[in-house]
Design a protein around this motif. Sequence first.
Motif, PDB file in Angstrom:
ATOM      1  N   ASP A 308       0.840  -1.192   0.000  1.00 31.71           N
ATOM      2  CA  ASP A 308       0.000   0.000   0.000  1.00 31.71           C
ATOM      3  C   ASP A 308       0.882   1.252   0.000  1.00 31.71           C
ATOM      4  O   ASP A 308       2.036   1.224   0.449  1.00 31.71           O
ATOM      5  CB  ASP A 308      -0.905   0.022   1.236  1.00 31.71           C
ATOM      6  N   ASN A 309       0.326   2.355  -0.493  1.00 32.17           N
ATOM      7  CA  ASN A 309       1.070   3.610  -0.504  1.00 32.17           C
ATOM      8  C   ASN A 309       1.491   4.010   0.909  1.00 32.17           C
ATOM      9  O   ASN A 309       0.765   3.777   1.885  1.00 32.17           O
ATOM     10  CB  ASN A 309       0.222   4.728  -1.109  1.00 32.17           C
ATOM     11  N   VAL A 310       2.672   4.615   1.007  1.00 29.02           N
ATOM     12  CA  VAL A 310       3.218   5.058   2.292  1.00 29.02           C
ATOM     13  C   VAL A 310       3.074   6.576   2.379  1.00 29.02           C
ATOM     14  O   VAL A 310       3.575   7.305   1.513  1.00 29.02           O
ATOM     15  CB  VAL A 310       4.701   4.659   2.428  1.00 29.02           C
ATOM     16  N   PHE A 311       2.387   7.062   3.426  1.00 20.88           N
ATOM     17  CA  PHE A 311       2.145   8.501   3.589  1.00 20.88           C
ATOM     18  C   PHE A 311       2.981   9.109   4.711  1.00 20.88           C
ATOM     19  O   PHE A 311       3.001  10.321   4.875  1.00 20.88           O
ATOM     20  CB  PHE A 311       0.663   8.750   3.890  1.00 20.88           C
ATOM     21  N   PHE A 312       3.636   8.282   5.517  1.00 18.87           N
ATOM     22  CA  PHE A 312       4.411   8.756   6.666  1.00 18.87           C
ATOM     23  C   PHE A 312       3.555   9.625   7.593  1.00 18.87           C
ATOM     24  O   PHE A 312       4.013  10.621   8.146  1.00 18.87           O
ATOM     25  CB  PHE A 312       5.649   9.535   6.212  1.00 18.87           C
ATOM     26  N   GLY A 313       2.297   9.267   7.737  1.00 22.38           N
ATOM     27  CA  GLY A 313       1.430   9.921   8.710  1.00 22.38           C
ATOM     28  C   GLY A 313       0.728  11.172   8.236  1.00 22.38           C
ATOM     29  O   GLY A 313      -0.240  11.615   8.853  1.00 22.38           O
ATOM     30  N   ASP A 314       1.177  11.779   7.131  1.00 22.41           N
ATOM     31  CA  ASP A 314       0.568  13.031   6.662  1.00 22.41           C
ATOM     32  C   ASP A 314       0.445  12.975   5.141  1.00 22.41           C
ATOM     33  O   ASP A 314       1.414  13.214   4.421  1.00 22.41           O
ATOM     34  CB  ASP A 314       1.427  14.227   7.081  1.00 22.41           C
ATOM     35  N   PRO A 315      -0.739  12.660   4.617  1.00 22.66           N
ATOM     36  CA  PRO A 315      -0.876  12.499   3.166  1.00 22.66           C
ATOM     37  C   PRO A 315      -0.749  13.794   2.377  1.00 22.66           C
ATOM     38  O   PRO A 315      -0.565  13.763   1.162  1.00 22.66           O
ATOM     39  CB  PRO A 315      -2.282  11.904   3.014  1.00 22.66           C
ATOM     40  N   SER A 316      -0.839  14.953   3.036  1.00 25.09           N
ATOM     41  CA  SER A 316      -0.809  16.224   2.305  1.00 25.09           C
ATOM     42  C   SER A 316       0.582  16.838   2.231  1.00 25.09           C
ATOM     43  O   SER A 316       0.866  17.646   1.341  1.00 25.09           O
ATOM     44  CB  SER A 316      -1.769  17.226   2.958  1.00 25.09           C
ATOM     45  N   ALA A 317       1.468  16.475   3.154  1.00 26.89           N
ATOM     46  CA  ALA A 317       2.792  17.096   3.207  1.00 26.89           C
ATOM     47  C   ALA A 317       3.743  16.436   2.215  1.00 26.89           C
ATOM     48  O   ALA A 317       3.650  15.243   1.932  1.00 26.89           O
ATOM     49  CB  ALA A 317       3.362  16.993   4.618  1.00 26.89           C
ATOM     50  N   VAL A 318       4.675  17.227   1.682  1.00 27.76           N
ATOM     51  CA  VAL A 318       5.727  16.700   0.824  1.00 27.76           C
ATOM     52  C   VAL A 318       6.874  16.214   1.708  1.00 27.76           C
ATOM     53  O   VAL A 318       7.390  16.973   2.541  1.00 27.76           O
ATOM     54  CB  VAL A 318       6.229  17.769  -0.165  1.00 27.76           C
ATOM     55  N   LYS A 319       7.242  14.949   1.549  1.00 30.56           N
ATOM     56  CA  LYS A 319       8.291  14.346   2.363  1.00 30.56           C
ATOM     57  C   LYS A 319       9.561  14.143   1.547  1.00 30.56           C
ATOM     58  O   LYS A 319       9.492  13.837   0.355  1.00 30.56           O
ATOM     59  CB  LYS A 319       7.840  12.984   2.910  1.00 30.56           C
ATOM     60  N   LEU A 320      10.697  14.311   2.198  1.00 24.72           N
ATOM     61  CA  LEU A 320      11.996  14.043   1.590  1.00 24.72           C
ATOM     62  C   LEU A 320      12.524  12.736   2.165  1.00 24.72           C
ATOM     63  O   LEU A 320      12.680  12.607   3.385  1.00 24.72           O
ATOM     64  CB  LEU A 320      12.980  15.176   1.884  1.00 24.72           C
ATOM     65  N   MET A 321      12.750  11.754   1.289  1.00 29.05           N
ATOM     66  CA  MET A 321      13.239  10.465   1.759  1.00 29.05           C
ATOM     67  C   MET A 321      14.596  10.621   2.426  1.00 29.05           C
ATOM     68  O   MET A 321      15.480  11.324   1.923  1.00 29.05           O
ATOM     69  CB  MET A 321      13.343   9.473   0.598  1.00 29.05           C
ATOM     70  N   ASN A 322      14.749   9.960   3.565  1.00 28.65           N
ATOM     71  CA  ASN A 322      15.978  10.035   4.351  1.00 28.65           C
ATOM     72  C   ASN A 322      16.724   8.719   4.200  1.00 28.65           C
ATOM     73  O   ASN A 322      16.246   7.674   4.637  1.00 28.65           O
ATOM     74  CB  ASN A 322      15.625  10.299   5.816  1.00 28.65           C
ATOM     75  N   GLY A 323      17.892   8.764   3.575  1.00 27.11           N
ATOM     76  CA  GLY A 323      18.621   7.536   3.282  1.00 27.11           C
ATOM     77  C   GLY A 323      19.081   6.777   4.507  1.00 27.11           C
ATOM     78  O   GLY A 323      19.322   5.571   4.446  1.00 27.11           O
ATOM     79  N   ALA A 324      19.196   7.445   5.645  1.00 27.26           N
ATOM     80  CA  ALA A 324      19.636   6.762   6.859  1.00 27.26           C
ATOM     81  C   ALA A 324      18.489   5.950   7.461  1.00 27.26           C
ATOM     82  O   ALA A 324      17.319   6.266   7.285  1.00 27.26           O
ATOM     83  CB  ALA A 324      20.145   7.785   7.871  1.00 27.26           C
ATOM     84  N   ASN A 325      18.845   4.906   8.173  1.00 31.86           N
ATOM     85  CA  ASN A 325      17.877   4.088   8.914  1.00 31.86           C
ATOM     86  C   ASN A 325      16.794   3.504   8.007  1.00 31.86           C
ATOM     87  O   ASN A 325      15.609   3.560   8.308  1.00 31.86           O
ATOM     88  CB  ASN A 325      17.232   4.899  10.043  1.00 31.86           C
ATOM     89  N   GLN A 326      17.212   2.964   6.883  1.00 36.04           N
ATOM     90  CA  GLN A 326      16.295   2.268   5.984  1.00 36.04           C
ATOM     91  C   GLN A 326      16.813   0.850   5.778  1.00 36.04           C
ATOM     92  O   GLN A 326      17.985   0.659   5.443  1.00 36.04           O
ATOM     93  CB  GLN A 326      16.199   2.994   4.637  1.00 36.04           C
ATOM     94  N   HIS A 327      15.960  -0.124   5.993  1.00 35.54           N
ATOM     95  CA  HIS A 327      16.402  -1.502   5.803  1.00 35.54           C
ATOM     96  C   HIS A 327      15.206  -2.419   5.571  1.00 35.54           C
ATOM     97  O   HIS A 327      14.072  -2.090   5.922  1.00 35.54           O
ATOM     98  CB  HIS A 327      17.221  -1.997   7.002  1.00 35.54           C
TER      99      HIS A 327
END
Length: 404
Positions: A308-327
């Motif tokens: 499913d689509n990932v909204f990071f809790g806020d579907p209206s805000a523009v998010k910048l992917m953070n390369g750290a802490n991804q696994h």
Amino acid sequence: MVAIAGGNLYYQNEGDPEFTEVSASFSETAQVSFSPYIIGGNPALYIADGTLYRWDGTTVEEVSGAPAATQVQVYKKRMFALDGSTTVYWSRVDDPTDWASPNGGQSNVEVYDSDPLTALGVTGSSLLLAKKNTIARFTGTSAQNIRVDQNTEGVSPNVGSITPWMIPMDEALFFISDRGPFIATESGVQPVGMKVEPIFDAAELGRFDEASLVFNRYRREVVCHLPGAGAYAFDTRTGGWYGEWEYSGQFGVASSCRYELDDGKESILLGGDDGYVREGDSRDGSARDDRLADGSRGVPVEMELYFDNVFFGDPSAVKLMNGANQHFGLDLGNAGRPQIVVESDLAGDTSSQQVVSGGPGVKQYAVNFGGYGRRMSVWVKDNSGEVIRLHGWTLSARVSGRNL
């Protein structure tokens, strides 16, 4: 292993290189129902295709005096049969060759209508009797306490089975109604197909009697082969669905069943409409379609897993992917090498990364995704020919200076 083809019976004992043919007169068009039965240590297989037959491992013979059975099921030491009418029949205790009263019997199952019975299955202490829109419950062991609960006393007054199969799974029965997939217990029914409703709604309802259902006990999933709609699997642990599965070779699945392997563990078998019997699962870590029985050849199965689509809790805000802490927590076997893709809804921004196996077992594989967007789509692709397992994943992003 036993198969019916061209009106004859074929069997293959453990270790046999080929099937052995037994001349018989089975229907070449009807669905076949099997039921093993052991009496006094002597096993026999009862086979129904509009006539009830008994195979003792050597010869096939018609059971004289039996109903014109299309389906059979053992319940509390009796054999029960349907014949395409509203009647359920039962045999004498410990003797599926004797169906005459008073040792055997029959009951007309009128549940609001005169529709024929379509399927039967055992769950708990009851035998469930399904029509296309209702399910009744049969209980009892003798003429004194046999009872068929119908209407509001039955299991369901408005949901039934449109296929001949009610598949035992995890203390319940899985079946398909005209409203989609359901599970049934002694106390009622529960829908389990909300996520695949459009698929079942679009399938050819008039051909659902050709559907094939099987419970893969090892995977704990019910595999549904739907005519004209492909194969889909229901995970009995999570309630999730996955599919469509496509088999190479362009063959249809005419039948399927559970199968015990040499090591005592279970797999499933698929009977193809091209005359071949295939194992429908891989237990050796290989995800190769259409392999030979000795494990050679075959085509790697391409897996595509969408989330499913990932909204990071806020579907209206523009998010910048953070390369750290991804696994991603993955078991890639010996040679899995999936491609992980993250796509943004803004300008089609896409990041992808291939992960290479670090050996069998669950391991945490670091990834580094950039990009930005309001929602992110995540999917995993693999065509390594290795069975891979996903055990969870973590992605992070930033919005207004905050880590999400």
